[in-house]
Each structure stands twice: as C-alpha cells, then as structure tokens.
Design a protein around this motif. Structure first.
Motif, short mmCIF file in Angstrom:
data_model
loop_
_atom_site.label_atom_id
_atom_site.label_comp_id
_atom_site.label_asym_id
_atom_site.label_seq_id
_atom_site.Cartn_x
_atom_site.Cartn_y
_atom_site.Cartn_z
N MET A 1 0.85 -1.19 0.00
CA MET A 1 0.00 0.00 0.00
C MET A 1 0.89 1.23 0.00
SD MET A 1 -2.84 1.25 2.80
CE MET A 1 -4.07 0.08 2.23
N GLY A 2 0.55 2.22 -0.89
CA GLY A 2 1.33 3.43 -1.00
C GLY A 2 0.95 4.46 0.05
N TRP A 3 1.61 5.59 -0.04
CA TRP A 3 1.35 6.68 0.89
C TRP A 3 0.12 7.45 0.45
CZ3 TRP A 3 4.07 7.46 5.36
CH2 TRP A 3 5.23 6.68 5.51
N LEU A 4 -0.73 7.84 1.42
CA LEU A 4 -1.97 8.54 1.16
C LEU A 4 -1.92 9.93 1.76
CD1 LEU A 4 -4.37 5.63 2.21
CD2 LEU A 4 -3.64 6.19 -0.11
N SER A 5 -2.48 10.89 1.03
CA SER A 5 -2.52 12.26 1.53
C SER A 5 -3.42 12.34 2.77
CB SER A 5 -3.06 13.19 0.45
OG SER A 5 -3.17 14.51 0.94
N ALA A 6 -2.93 13.04 3.79
CA ALA A 6 -3.71 13.20 5.03
C ALA A 6 -3.60 14.64 5.49
CB ALA A 6 -3.22 12.23 6.09
N GLY A 7 -4.31 15.52 4.81
CA GLY A 7 -4.27 16.92 5.21
C GLY A 7 -3.06 17.63 4.66
N ASP A 8 -2.89 18.86 5.08
CA ASP A 8 -1.79 19.69 4.57
C ASP A 8 -0.45 19.24 5.16
OD1 ASP A 8 -3.59 21.18 3.15
OD2 ASP A 8 -3.85 22.68 4.75
N GLU B 1 1.53 12.70 4.68
CA GLU B 1 1.02 11.49 4.05
C GLU B 1 1.10 10.37 5.08
OE1 GLU B 1 2.20 11.95 -0.66
OE2 GLU B 1 3.67 11.08 0.74
N VAL B 2 0.20 9.40 4.97
CA VAL B 2 0.19 8.28 5.91
C VAL B 2 0.15 6.97 5.15
CG1 VAL B 2 -0.89 9.53 7.81
CG2 VAL B 2 -2.33 8.43 6.10
N ALA B 3 0.62 5.92 5.81
CA ALA B 3 0.62 4.57 5.22
C ALA B 3 0.75 3.55 6.34
CB ALA B 3 1.77 4.41 4.23
N LEU B 4 0.44 2.29 6.01
CA LEU B 4 0.71 1.21 6.95
C LEU B 4 2.13 0.72 6.75
CD1 LEU B 4 -2.43 -1.14 7.06
CD2 LEU B 4 -1.58 0.40 8.82
N VAL B 5 2.92 0.77 7.80
CA VAL B 5 4.31 0.31 7.75
C VAL B 5 4.49 -0.71 8.86
CG1 VAL B 5 6.73 0.95 7.91
CG2 VAL B 5 5.10 2.51 6.83
N GLU B 6 4.72 -1.97 8.48
CA GLU B 6 4.91 -3.06 9.45
C GLU B 6 3.74 -3.14 10.42
OE1 GLU B 6 8.71 -2.53 11.24
OE2 GLU B 6 9.82 -3.10 9.43
N GLY B 7 2.53 -2.98 9.89
CA GLY B 7 1.34 -3.18 10.69
C GLY B 7 0.86 -1.99 11.50
N THR C 1 5.43 16.13 3.76
CA THR C 1 5.54 16.36 2.31
C THR C 1 6.17 17.71 2.00
OG1 THR C 1 3.27 17.24 2.26
CG2 THR C 1 3.56 14.89 1.82
N SER C 2 6.54 18.43 3.04
CA SER C 2 7.16 19.73 2.81
C SER C 2 8.15 20.02 3.94
CB SER C 2 6.10 20.84 2.75
OG SER C 2 5.38 20.91 3.98
N GLY C 3 8.95 21.03 3.74
CA GLY C 3 9.93 21.41 4.76
C GLY C 3 11.16 20.52 4.74
N ARG C 4 11.99 20.67 5.77
CA ARG C 4 13.24 19.90 5.83
C ARG C 4 13.02 18.40 5.93
NH1 ARG C 4 17.25 23.18 9.98
NH2 ARG C 4 17.49 25.11 8.71
N ALA C 5 11.90 18.01 6.57
CA ALA C 5 11.65 16.57 6.77
C ALA C 5 10.89 15.94 5.61
CB ALA C 5 10.86 16.37 8.06
N ALA C 6 10.70 16.65 4.51
CA ALA C 6 9.93 16.15 3.38
C ALA C 6 10.46 14.80 2.91
CB ALA C 6 9.95 17.16 2.24
N GLY C 7 9.55 13.82 2.81
CA GLY C 7 9.91 12.50 2.31
C GLY C 7 10.42 11.55 3.37
N ARG C 8 10.66 12.05 4.59
CA ARG C 8 11.17 11.18 5.65
C ARG C 8 10.04 10.73 6.55
NH1 ARG C 8 15.42 15.06 6.69
NH2 ARG C 8 14.55 15.35 8.79
#
Length: 288
Positions: free
Chosen positions: A1-8, A11-17, A24-31
């Motif tokens: 299952m891919g990452w889903l948009s969750a507000g501004d 993104e959220v996803a199921l990772v290891e249950g 999705t923005s700022g210094r932590a984007a993608g982490r």
C-alpha cells in the motif's frame, strides 16, 4: 500500500502493521516521522488505516487457525486452493515451510511456493527443490511423519521456521500395552489452580474450547471425529481446583477405550493435558 494524503503537509501509510506518517514539505519532506503527529491522530485516513490494520491482524490469525486445522486433522487440501491463496501474504506466511505430502506418502517436502496453475515448489529431504502437481496434498500431523527426528534435524539445517507449529509440535505415542478396559489417563491430574476461572482462562488462551466442566480438543483422526477432554472443574466454582483425568469420546459421546484412540487424537489429547498441567501452581519448596 502506498502513501496517502492526510491533510496539509502529511502522508500516511501502513508500515509493518502500524500507521506511519511522513512530511511532504519542509526539511523533513519524504522522511518517515518517528511518531504520528497530534494533528493526524483523528484524521479519517488514519482511522481507516487503523481499521484496515485490525482487519489484517484478524485475517492473519484466521489463516493460521485454518492451516493448523488442516494440519492437525491431516485433511487433503486441493493444490489448486493453495495456488489461489498463495499470493496473499497472510496465507503464504501460514503455509510457507510446512511439511507436505503429495501422491507418494513417503515423499515429504517443505512447501516453498505455488504457481497459478496449481504446481507446488517444495524442498525434499535430499535438499533438492522439486515441483509437484498432485490433485491434493496433506499437511501431515507430525505424529504421522516417518523419521520425525531426522526431519527435524534436516529442518534445522535449512533454517526452517514454521508459523504453524508442525514438525516441532510436541507429540506423544500411544503405548502398545494398555488395559483393554481403561478409558482415562491420569498422568496430568492434580495440577492445582487458584480458581476454576484461572484454569479455564489458561485453556482458552491455549486455543482449547471450554465446555461445561471440560477443556476439549476436537480432532479428525482416521476418518472420524474424536474429542479429547480434560476435567477442569464445575463452572462458577470459586475455590481452588485441580486438573482431572483425560478422556476421549466419539461423535456419539461414547467414551473410547484407550486402545481405540487413534495416533493423532492421542497425541493432541496428551498435548492439551500436558499444557494445562504445566500452568499449575507450584508451592515454594516443592519440586516442579
């Protein structure tokens, strides 16, 4: 299952249950973030993923229970069915590395894969990967496996880990010399528990059914259904209780003489009785 948009900004996803989030923005984007931000805890997508995770857990548990039932009863399972469910990770986890037997009862192999056309890939006891396409296979109860000790040793060499306890399942062999009139085993009687509730709770936690005053295990053995039962005390009894004798009954409720109990029903009944007895209260200063 891919990452889903969750507000501004998230993104959220199921990772290891579990539900995980990433910015999705700022210094932590993608982490991926170490914890779920407070702003997302009540978000609809997060709630949906949580409920989906709970369903996946129930599904995985159901798969293991079904495979365990096939194994305990050594029921023939269509290879086509195994092929259809194999792509499902929960089914694959429950089935992978189980010992299977096809048309030749002496040819045992560890299941490693299944193709869409119903062909099974197994590792045989010579260490070779072979393909089988019988109409059905059995996942034999370990008490029925020839040379079980050798199979266990070979499995250890291969690093076999089974989600459903099979080859390392505790087994008991029925003695050859038995009183023809005997109908009960008292080897595991006298295990003391602080209450009937505690003993019943232990039985339930081990996966056994509690019915009336008994912990029971129903097994299909040699074409017939047999129920093993261990006395655990009258319902609603509040004082200290002790494990009672182990008996077996047929579908009509007839108590079976021990000589008539089949190998699988014997082993599973003894396994249940031993597991219940192992949870007994041991007084300080007394030997276990």
């Amino acid at each position: 299952m891919g990452w889903l948009s969750a507000g501004d900004g998230y993104e959220v996803a199921l990772v290891e249950g579990r539900v995980a989030a990433r910015a999705t923005s700022g210094r932590a984007a993608g982490r991926q973030l170490k914890s779920l931000p407070r702003a997302l805890r009540d978000h609809p997508e997060v709630d949906r993923l949580r409920r989906f995770a709970e369903w996946l857990d129930r599904h995985a548990t159901a798969c293991v229970a079904q495979v365990d039932a096939w194994m305990v009863s050594s029921l023939p399972v269509p290879t086509g069915l195994l092929a259809r469910v194999w792509p499902d990770e929960a089914w694959q986890s429950a089935l992978r590395d189980l010992a299977v037997v096809g048309d030749d009862p002496d040819e045992v192999g560890f299941l490693r894969g299944a193709t869409e056309d119903g062909e099974l890939r197994v590792v045989n006891l010579d260490g070779e990967t072979v393909r089988l396409s019988p109409r059905t296979v059995t996942l034999p109860h370990p008490v029925l496996l020839p040379d079980l000790d050798d199979i266990r040793e070979f499995a250890a060499e291969l690093g076999i880990v089974q989600r459903v306890e099979q080859i390392h399942r505790a087994t008991w062999q029925r003695p050859e010399e038995l009183d023809p009139k005997a109908t009960e085993i008292r080897e595991f009687t006298g295990g003391s528990f602080r209450s009937r509730f505690a003993l019943a709770a232990r039985a339930s936690s081990l996966g056994y059914r509690v019915s009336g005053g008994y912990s029971t295990a129903r097994v299909r053995d040699g074409g017939r259904t047999v129920e093993a039962g261990v006395w655990i005390g009258e319902p609603y009894w509040e004082d200290t209780v002790e494990t009672g004798s182990l008996t077996w009954h047929d579908q009509d409720g007839r108590a079976l003489p021990l000589r008539e109990v089949g190998p699988v029903a014997w082993s599973e009944g003894m396994r249940m009785a031993a597991a219940l007895y192992a949870g007994r209260t041991i007084e300080e200063g007394k030997n276990a």
